[in-house]
Write a protein that holds these residues in place. Structure first.
Motif, PDB file in Angstrom:
ATOM      1  N   LEU A  49     -21.584  22.386 -45.717  1.00  0.00           N
ATOM      2  CA  LEU A  49     -21.729  22.115 -44.666  1.00  0.00           C
ATOM      3  C   LEU A  49     -21.259  20.746 -44.624  1.00  0.00           C
ATOM      4  N   ALA A  50     -21.326  19.983 -45.832  1.00  0.00           N
ATOM      5  CA  ALA A  50     -21.747  18.608 -46.795  1.00  0.00           C
ATOM      6  C   ALA A  50     -19.640  18.187 -46.240  1.00  0.00           C
ATOM      7  N   ASN A  51     -18.770  20.065 -47.104  1.00  0.00           N
ATOM      8  CA  ASN A  51     -17.566  19.447 -46.800  1.00  0.00           C
ATOM      9  C   ASN A  51     -17.003  19.361 -45.286  1.00  0.00           C
ATOM     10  N   VAL A  52     -17.717  19.864 -44.660  1.00  0.00           N
ATOM     11  CA  VAL A  52     -17.346  19.825 -42.850  1.00  0.00           C
ATOM     12  C   VAL A  52     -17.451  18.704 -42.303  1.00  0.00           C
ATOM     13  N   LEU A  53     -18.451  18.005 -42.711  1.00  0.00           N
ATOM     14  CA  LEU A  53     -19.074  16.643 -42.020  1.00  0.00           C
ATOM     15  C   LEU A  53     -17.634  15.616 -42.401  1.00  0.00           C
ATOM     16  N   LEU A  54     -17.231  15.595 -43.883  1.00  0.00           N
ATOM     17  CA  LEU A  54     -16.227  14.924 -44.158  1.00  0.00           C
ATOM     18  C   LEU A  54     -15.062  15.405 -43.504  1.00  0.00           C
ATOM     19  N   GLY A  55     -14.766  16.771 -43.317  1.00  0.00           N
ATOM     20  CA  GLY A  55     -13.459  16.898 -42.758  1.00  0.00           C
ATOM     21  C   GLY A  55     -12.275  17.387 -43.931  1.00  0.00           C
ATOM     22  N   ASN A  56     -12.961  17.871 -45.024  1.00  0.00           N
ATOM     23  CA  ASN A  56     -12.223  18.434 -45.873  1.00  0.00           C
ATOM     24  C   ASN A  56     -11.482  19.490 -45.196  1.00  0.00           C
ATOM     25  N   PRO A  57      -9.800  19.684 -45.177  1.00  0.00           N
ATOM     26  CA  PRO A  57      -9.276  20.655 -44.510  1.00  0.00           C
ATOM     27  C   PRO A  57      -9.657  22.217 -44.561  1.00  0.00           C
ATOM     28  N   ALA A  58      -9.739  22.008 -46.124  1.00  0.00           N
ATOM     29  CA  ALA A  58     -10.187  23.780 -46.896  1.00  0.00           C
ATOM     30  C   ALA A  58     -11.631  24.697 -45.177  1.00  0.00           C
ATOM     31  N   TYR A  59     -11.829  23.349 -45.176  1.00  0.00           N
ATOM     32  CA  TYR A  59     -12.565  24.904 -44.379  1.00  0.00           C
ATOM     33  C   TYR A  59     -12.334  24.144 -42.659  1.00  0.00           C
ATOM     34  N   GLU A  60     -12.736  25.093 -41.941  1.00  0.00           N
ATOM     35  CA  GLU A  60     -12.238  25.343 -40.498  1.00  0.00           C
ATOM     36  C   GLU A  60     -13.230  25.147 -39.491  1.00  0.00           C
ATOM     37  N   VAL A  61     -13.532  24.832 -38.320  1.00  0.00           N
ATOM     38  CA  VAL A  61     -14.393  24.221 -37.133  1.00  0.00           C
ATOM     39  C   VAL A  61     -14.334  25.291 -36.382  1.00  0.00           C
ATOM     40  N   THR A  62     -14.785  26.506 -36.583  1.00  0.00           N
ATOM     41  CA  THR A  62     -14.787  27.305 -35.185  1.00  0.00           C
ATOM     42  C   THR A  62     -15.103  27.840 -34.047  1.00  0.00           C
ATOM     43  N   ASP A  63     -15.923  26.658 -34.477  1.00  0.00           N
ATOM     44  CA  ASP A  63     -16.918  25.984 -33.134  1.00  0.00           C
ATOM     45  C   ASP A  63     -17.898  24.835 -32.441  1.00  0.00           C
ATOM     46  N   GLY A  64     -18.498  24.102 -32.260  1.00  0.00           N
ATOM     47  CA  GLY A  64     -19.382  23.730 -31.785  1.00  0.00           C
ATOM     48  C   GLY A  64     -18.657  22.105 -32.453  1.00  0.00           C
ATOM     49  N   ALA A  65     -19.404  21.224 -32.672  1.00  0.00           N
ATOM     50  CA  ALA A  65     -19.192  19.388 -32.970  1.00  0.00           C
ATOM     51  C   ALA A  65     -19.444  18.797 -33.657  1.00  0.00           C
ATOM     52  N   LEU A  66     -19.166  17.771 -34.358  1.00  0.00           N
ATOM     53  CA  LEU A  66     -20.001  16.825 -34.533  1.00  0.00           C
ATOM     54  C   LEU A  66     -19.945  14.979 -34.600  1.00  0.00           C
ATOM     55  N   LYS A  67     -21.759  14.555 -34.113  1.00  0.00           N
ATOM     56  CA  LYS A  67     -20.877  13.934 -33.653  1.00  0.00           C
ATOM     57  C   LYS A  67     -21.386  12.587 -34.306  1.00  0.00           C
ATOM     58  N   LEU A  68     -20.836  11.388 -34.645  1.00  0.00           N
ATOM     59  CA  LEU A  68     -21.456   9.520 -35.484  1.00  0.00           C
ATOM     60  C   LEU A  68     -21.490   8.705 -34.474  1.00  0.00           C
ATOM     61  N   LEU A  69     -23.041   8.769 -34.089  1.00  0.00           N
ATOM     62  CA  LEU A  69     -23.650   7.775 -33.249  1.00  0.00           C
ATOM     63  C   LEU A  69     -22.930   8.190 -32.160  1.00  0.00           C
ATOM     64  N   GLY A  70     -23.233   9.361 -31.455  1.00  0.00           N
ATOM     65  CA  GLY A  70     -22.773   9.608 -29.927  1.00  0.00           C
ATOM     66  C   GLY A  70     -21.394  10.174 -30.108  1.00  0.00           C
ATOM     67  N   GLU A  71     -20.176   9.435 -31.313  1.00  0.00           N
ATOM     68  CA  GLU A  71     -19.112   9.756 -30.852  1.00  0.00           C
ATOM     69  C   GLU A  71     -18.777  10.841 -31.567  1.00  0.00           C
ATOM     70  N   ASP A  72     -17.836  11.985 -31.106  1.00  0.00           N
ATOM     71  CA  ASP A  72     -17.434  12.695 -31.006  1.00  0.00           C
ATOM     72  C   ASP A  72     -16.417  12.722 -32.479  1.00  0.00           C
TER      73      ASP A  72
END
Ligand code: ADP
Ligand code: MG
Length: 254
Positions: A49-72
């Motif tokens: 989760l920590a790696n996905v939050l920071l956008g580590n390219p080794a981890y693929e997001v297959t569904d869902g979203a991350l938002k910072l202050l409401g921004e995707d």
């Protein structure tokens, strides 16, 4: 800052590594100024989760979203996320030979503030102020990043970055791991010092032990098991985890 938009929001997040799904629908939200603990056994997906939050390219997001202050921010690269105020304190900070602590901080501050070529003098002054406040020895500023640092020095160096980068959200991945009780207290005191300076800072504190929470009482506790948040509750949930173990929460997954 409006109260109804969380600083950090994770919505139905699914993520895979090497084609294997590790996060299987994570939902959580951390409002500005709050400290949330994310607890889970080894292998439950906390660092993923920590790696996905920071956008580590080794981890693929297959569904869902991350938002910072409401921004995707799901599609942003790690530099853009950091620039917008998302900070990750690593579980295992890497050694980066050839890059001094001071230079690293200077470049990171340049990205965060948008000020090109942030001044060396300014950086040094800020760093000296914060090493003092965090109870750190400032001689290692001119050493290479994490090279030969003790476990406690590495973790405090992560806090130094967090203090100087002034993030909107800080994700601290097992900042307590491998620390003796004095180093643990120093880290907790450092986090408190930073929070006092920046009351709006939202923190997601990842841990699998209760002990750091004795020094940094969480507002909310999330329990992650097998890639899902199986329970969210108040500080008492951390005590329940301590008393019953994570296995007691596994049955809730099915
Ligand atoms: P935690 O931090 O909760 O202990 P992790 O997120 O590190 O858990 O790991 C969850 C699962 O994902 C484990 O089975 C681990 O082997 C796998 N995993 C995590 N990162 C990688 C990676 N970079 N490559 C392959 N597998 C990984
Ligand atoms: Mg981990």
């Amino acid at each position: 800052m409006t109260d109804d938009v969380p600083a950090l929001e994770v919505v139905n997040l699914h993520a895979s590594v090497d084609g294997r799904e590790i996060l299987r629908g994570v939902d959580l939200a951390v409002p500005a100024g709050r400290l949330h603990a994310l607890m889970g056994p080894n292998g439950s997906g906390k660092s993923t989760l920590a790696n996905v939050l920071l956008g580590n390219p080794a981890y693929e997001v297959t569904d869902g979203a991350l938002k910072l202050l409401g921004e995707d921010i799901t599609a942003l690269d790690p530099g853009d996320r950091a620039g917008r105020g998302l900070f990750l304190g690593f579980q295992h900070p890497e050694e980066i030979p050839g890059v001094s602590v001071l230079n690293f901080l200077r470049q990171a501050i340049s990205i965060r503030t948008g000020i090109n070529d942030y001044s060396v003098l300014e950086t040094r002054l800020k760093v000296m102020e914060w090493t003092k406040r965090l109870g750190m020895d400032n001689r290692f500023l001119d050493r290479y990043l994490n090279e030969g640092f003790s476990g406690g020095e590495r973790k405090r160096n992560e806090l130094l970055q967090m203090a100087l980068l002034q993030p909107v959200v800080a994700v601290l991945d097992e900042t307590d791991s491998g620390l003796d009780i004095d180093a643990l207290k120093a880290v907790a005191t450092g986090v408190t010092e930073i929070r006092n300076e920046r009351p709006d800072l939202a923190i997601l504190l990842i841990t699998h032990y209760h002990r750091i929470l004795d020094h940094l009482p969480p507002d909310v506790v999330h329990v992650l098991v097998d890639g899902r948040v199986v329970q969210t509750g108040g500080p008492e949930l951390a005590l329940e985890v301590e008393a019953r173990g994570f296995d007691a929460f596994r049955s809730k997954v099915a």
